[in-house]
Design an enzyme around this catalytic site. Structure first.
Site, PDB file in Angstrom:
ATOM      1  N   ASP A   1      -0.800   6.787   6.566  1.00 33.45           N
ATOM      2  CA  ASP A   1      -1.893   5.848   6.336  1.00 33.45           C
ATOM      3  C   ASP A   1      -1.945   4.950   7.566  1.00 33.45           C
ATOM      4  O   ASP A   1      -1.068   4.114   7.781  1.00 33.45           O
ATOM      5  CB  ASP A   1      -1.618   5.038   5.069  1.00 33.45           C
ATOM      6  CG  ASP A   1      -2.684   3.980   4.793  1.00 33.45           C
ATOM      7  OD1 ASP A   1      -3.568   3.764   5.651  1.00 33.45           O
ATOM      8  OD2 ASP A   1      -2.615   3.355   3.722  1.00 33.45           O
TER       9      ASP A   1
ATOM     10  N   TRP B   1       0.821  -1.203   0.000  1.00 36.23           N
ATOM     11  CA  TRP B   1       0.000   0.000   0.000  1.00 36.23           C
ATOM     12  C   TRP B   1       0.862   1.263   0.000  1.00 36.23           C
ATOM     13  O   TRP B   1       0.512   2.264  -0.630  1.00 36.23           O
ATOM     14  CB  TRP B   1      -0.965  -0.023   1.178  1.00 36.23           C
ATOM     15  CG  TRP B   1      -1.833  -1.229   1.145  1.00 36.23           C
ATOM     16  CD1 TRP B   1      -1.806  -2.309   1.980  1.00 36.23           C
ATOM     17  CD2 TRP B   1      -2.838  -1.534   0.158  1.00 36.23           C
ATOM     18  NE1 TRP B   1      -2.727  -3.252   1.591  1.00 36.23           N
ATOM     19  CE2 TRP B   1      -3.377  -2.803   0.478  1.00 36.23           C
ATOM     20  CE3 TRP B   1      -3.328  -0.847  -0.956  1.00 36.23           C
ATOM     21  CZ2 TRP B   1      -4.392  -3.396  -0.275  1.00 36.23           C
ATOM     22  CZ3 TRP B   1      -4.333  -1.441  -1.714  1.00 36.23           C
ATOM     23  CH2 TRP B   1      -4.849  -2.695  -1.370  1.00 36.23           C
TER      24      TRP B   1
ATOM     25  N   LYS C   1     -10.626  -2.121   8.928  1.00 35.90           N
ATOM     26  CA  LYS C   1      -9.645  -2.913   9.664  1.00 35.90           C
ATOM     27  C   LYS C   1      -9.924  -2.907  11.167  1.00 35.90           C
ATOM     28  O   LYS C   1      -9.840  -3.930  11.827  1.00 35.90           O
ATOM     29  CB  LYS C   1      -8.236  -2.362   9.428  1.00 35.90           C
ATOM     30  CG  LYS C   1      -7.851  -2.171   7.977  1.00 35.90           C
ATOM     31  CD  LYS C   1      -7.649  -3.488   7.271  1.00 35.90           C
ATOM     32  CE  LYS C   1      -7.069  -3.262   5.877  1.00 35.90           C
ATOM     33  NZ  LYS C   1      -6.861  -4.512   5.130  1.00 35.90           N
TER      34      LYS C   1
END
Length: 357
Positions: free
Chosen positions: A166, A99, A190
């Site tokens: 992030d 990511w 998440k």
């Protein structure tokens, strides 16, 4: 038999979140209308939005001068929104996983990007150290927890430029000094809520400094000025997030989450390090508290599928590792009780007894 969901996301959430959101879907705020059909402009839902924002600020001790936003598009949309709003001359990125690499590639569409360090050479099994952050960069981007590879930055960095993080998979899992960040974002699926909403914590004074024209929907200032309601927000995930935040507060806040998360991770990593059938995949000092990655030791490779079935028979689900790493991955987010981790450890011990000669 109790079942435990170790999925990396969408993932386990507190039972309170499931139950209260289900009730609201059937009857929101005693209106006899579903949460899915009430106006986002109604007083009832405005109260939900306000409480969710205030709980964010309270639980993370967010200083004044920061805004909390609930947006659509997932964390992947932030890969372009961040440089759209912040990249004027140059941006710096730390490449620690899939990511982080995708965020870096997206930023290159908007200007010069410097990769200050990368652990790609070792399949992202460690967090790079001893790198230099360019002092002339507009911001420095990090991915604090790498869900696929199981590594995590455990401290808040000191940086000469604004840090953008992030935190999709470790938000609310440990204390964070928000004042050291210019912007924090993450997908909710998440550790916070069902997929469909993205949170953004942004320091107001870092905005409005780029010369490019920003499309209305991609300008953070649009959403600050309209309280995350410039367009219809994802009401159900926001309501679920509020319930999760209430649950975190009732359990003692982020400090309490951090304490139990360290205990859960220590329990599982200790088994990985002492069981002759399994081994870890990451540098020990960089191991994630949220996503525990491990594989079979060389003598027992080839038994992965058998262990996954063995674990299922004991109520343990979704532990198959990402294809980039193989083996196994146990995601032990806030809502995973220590009993679930102990059940996994017991299964690892029992499985070893069946194959170790």
């Amino acid at each position: 038999m109790k079942k435990y969901n170790f999925s990396p996301g969408p993932s386990i959430l507190p039972q309170q979140t499931y139950e209260e959101t289900a009730k609201a879907i059937l009857n929101f705020d005693n209106t006899s209308f579903s949460l899915m059909e009430v106006s986002h402009r109604s007083k009832g839902f405005q109260a939900v939005m306000d409480e969710a924002v205030e709980l964010f600020k309270e639980l993370l001790d967010i200083p004044s001068g920061y805004s909390v936003l609930f947006l659509g598009g997932g964390a992947s949309m932030q890969f372009c929104m961040v440089p759209f709003n912040l990249l004027e001359k140059k941006a710096a990125y730390l490449n620690t996983g899939t990511w982080a690499n995708k965020a870096l590639k997206e930023a290159k569409l908007f200007g010069e990007v410097v990769e200050v360090a990368s652990s790609k050479d070792a399949n992202y099994s460690y967090i790079p150290k001893n790198y230099q952050i360019p002092t002339d960069a507009d911001y420095f981007h990090i991915t604090s927890n790498n869900t696929i590879f199981g590594t995590e930055l455990h401290t808040d960095l000191d940086s000469p430029v604004p840090v953008v993080a992030d935190m999709s998979s470790d938000i609310f899992s440990r204390p964070v000094d928000i004042s050291k960040y210019g912007l924090i974002y993450g997908g909710a699926q998440k550790n916070l809520a069902p997929a469909g909403v993205t949170f953004v914590i942004v320091k107001d004074d870092i905005l409005g400094k780029v010369t490019r024209k920003i499309p209305t929907m991609l300008d953070y200032r649009t959403h600050i000025e309209n309280g995350s309601m410039f367009n219809t927000p994802p009401v159900v995930p926001i309501y679920a997030a509020m319930q999760t935040l209430r649950w975190i507060k009732s359990k003692g806040g982020v400090d309490a989450m951090y304490k139990i998360n360290k205990e859960k991770a220590a329990l599982l990593y200790n088994e990985i390090d002492t069981n002759p059938v399994f081994r870890g995949t990451c540098a020990i000092e960089d191991r994630s508290l949220m996503n525990v990655c491990f594989v079979m030791t060389p003598d027992y490779e080839g038994n992965e599928a058998d262990f996954i079935e063995f674990a299922k028979e004991r109520g343990i689900y979704e532990i198959k590792g990402h294809r980039s790493v193989g083996g196994f991955r146990a995601s032990i987010y806030n809502a995973m009780p220590i009993e679930g981790v102990q059940a996994l450890v017991n299964a690892m011990q029992d499985f070893a007894k069946t194959i170790v000669k």
